[in-house]
Design a protein around this motif. Structure first.
Motif, PDB file in Angstrom:
ATOM      1  N   UNK A  43      15.529  -4.043  -1.485  1.00  0.00           N
ATOM      2  CA  UNK A  43      14.811  -3.184  -2.420  1.00  0.00           C
ATOM      3  C   UNK A  43      15.750  -2.553  -3.446  1.00  0.00           C
ATOM      4  N   UNK A  44      16.884  -2.052  -3.009  1.00  0.00           N
ATOM      5  CA  UNK A  44      17.831  -1.422  -3.936  1.00  0.00           C
ATOM      6  C   UNK A  44      18.319  -2.407  -4.990  1.00  0.00           C
ATOM      7  N   UNK A  45      18.600  -3.629  -4.578  1.00  0.00           N
ATOM      8  CA  UNK A  45      19.102  -4.642  -5.497  1.00  0.00           C
ATOM      9  C   UNK A  45      18.013  -5.098  -6.456  1.00  0.00           C
ATOM     10  N   UNK A  46      16.809  -5.272  -5.959  1.00  0.00           N
ATOM     11  CA  UNK A  46      15.675  -5.646  -6.798  1.00  0.00           C
ATOM     12  C   UNK A  46      15.510  -4.657  -7.946  1.00  0.00           C
ATOM     13  N   UNK A  47      15.612  -3.371  -7.623  1.00  0.00           N
ATOM     14  CA  UNK A  47      15.477  -2.317  -8.631  1.00  0.00           C
ATOM     15  C   UNK A  47      16.698  -2.249  -9.539  1.00  0.00           C
ATOM     16  N   UNK A  48      17.876  -2.345  -8.943  1.00  0.00           N
ATOM     17  CA  UNK A  48      19.132  -2.236  -9.711  1.00  0.00           C
ATOM     18  C   UNK A  48      19.230  -3.282 -10.818  1.00  0.00           C
ATOM     19  N   UNK A  49      18.838  -4.516 -10.519  1.00  0.00           N
ATOM     20  CA  UNK A  49      18.958  -5.575 -11.536  1.00  0.00           C
ATOM     21  C   UNK A  49      17.719  -5.655 -12.436  1.00  0.00           C
ATOM     22  N   UNK A  50      16.683  -4.908 -12.097  1.00  0.00           N
ATOM     23  CA  UNK A  50      15.477  -4.882 -12.925  1.00  0.00           C
ATOM     24  C   UNK A  50      14.494  -6.001 -12.662  1.00  0.00           C
ATOM     25  N   UNK A  51      14.614  -6.650 -11.502  1.00  0.00           N
ATOM     26  CA  UNK A  51      13.693  -7.740 -11.188  1.00  0.00           C
ATOM     27  C   UNK A  51      12.264  -7.220 -11.048  1.00  0.00           C
ATOM     28  N   UNK A  52      12.105  -6.028 -10.513  1.00  0.00           N
ATOM     29  CA  UNK A  52      10.768  -5.453 -10.390  1.00  0.00           C
ATOM     30  C   UNK A  52      10.118  -5.267 -11.757  1.00  0.00           C
ATOM     31  N   UNK A  53      10.861  -4.761 -12.718  1.00  0.00           N
ATOM     32  CA  UNK A  53      10.336  -4.542 -14.068  1.00  0.00           C
ATOM     33  C   UNK A  53      10.038  -5.869 -14.765  1.00  0.00           C
ATOM     34  N   UNK A  54      10.895  -6.848 -14.546  1.00  0.00           N
ATOM     35  CA  UNK A  54      10.666  -8.163 -15.137  1.00  0.00           C
ATOM     36  C   UNK A  54       9.365  -8.763 -14.613  1.00  0.00           C
ATOM     37  N   UNK A  55       9.183  -8.742 -13.304  1.00  0.00           N
ATOM     38  CA  UNK A  55       7.962  -9.305 -12.720  1.00  0.00           C
ATOM     39  C   UNK A  55       6.741  -8.566 -13.250  1.00  0.00           C
ATOM     40  N   UNK A  56       6.804  -7.239 -13.279  1.00  0.00           N
ATOM     41  CA  UNK A  56       5.676  -6.438 -13.761  1.00  0.00           C
ATOM     42  C   UNK A  56       5.358  -6.735 -15.227  1.00  0.00           C
ATOM     43  N   UNK A  57       6.357  -7.075 -16.016  1.00  0.00           N
ATOM     44  CA  UNK A  57       6.114  -7.387 -17.431  1.00  0.00           C
ATOM     45  C   UNK A  57       5.343  -8.697 -17.611  1.00  0.00           C
ATOM     46  N   UNK A  58       5.342  -9.541 -16.584  1.00  0.00           N
ATOM     47  CA  UNK A  58       4.657 -10.836 -16.649  1.00  0.00           C
ATOM     48  C   UNK A  58       3.384 -10.827 -15.802  1.00  0.00           C
TER      49      UNK A  58
END
Length: 115
Positions: A43-58
């Motif tokens: 979870x920390x890494x997902x947030x740190x690299x912005x993968x969560x935001x990228x997925x949400x943008x799509x």
């Protein structure tokens, strides 16, 4: 791998704070968590690299605390946007890409299982 862990590596970490990328469409009535053919990202890494935001943008209905199905078209859009952004985010996408492509040879979607 630098960003994603297989199930044995996740078990060895003694943590469950991972998002599981599960092959196919996950169904809580017939599927279990932490499958051997899944990939996991902390979870920390997902947030740190912005993968969560990228997925949400799509994917408008992305739920980091629940289940989210990703189809091939969405995945291709995620990859394209990651290429625009670059950095660690793109490295993580490159890391999971072979797994995703193999998944789409067998299934129409993969499922991200949140915390």
């Amino acid at each position: 791998m630098k960003y994603f862990l297989n199930e044995d590596e996740r078990k060895a970490s003694n943590s469950t704070c991972y998002h599981e990328f599960a092959q196919g469409e996950w169904d809580e009535n017939i599927s279990m968590f932490w499958n051997n053919d899944s990939l996991n990202i902390h979870d920390d890494l997902l947030t740190e690299i912005g993968l969560d935001k990228l997925i949400l943008s799509i994917v408008d209905d992305y739920d980091p605390l629940g289940q989210t199905k990703i189809d091939k078209e969405q995945w291709e859009s995620i990859c394209a946007k990651a290429e625009e952004i670059g950095g660690a985010l793109l490295d993580a996408i490159y890391e999971v890409a072979p797994w995703a492509e193999a998944n789409f040879q067998q299934y129409e979607v993969f499922t991200i299982l949140g915390l």
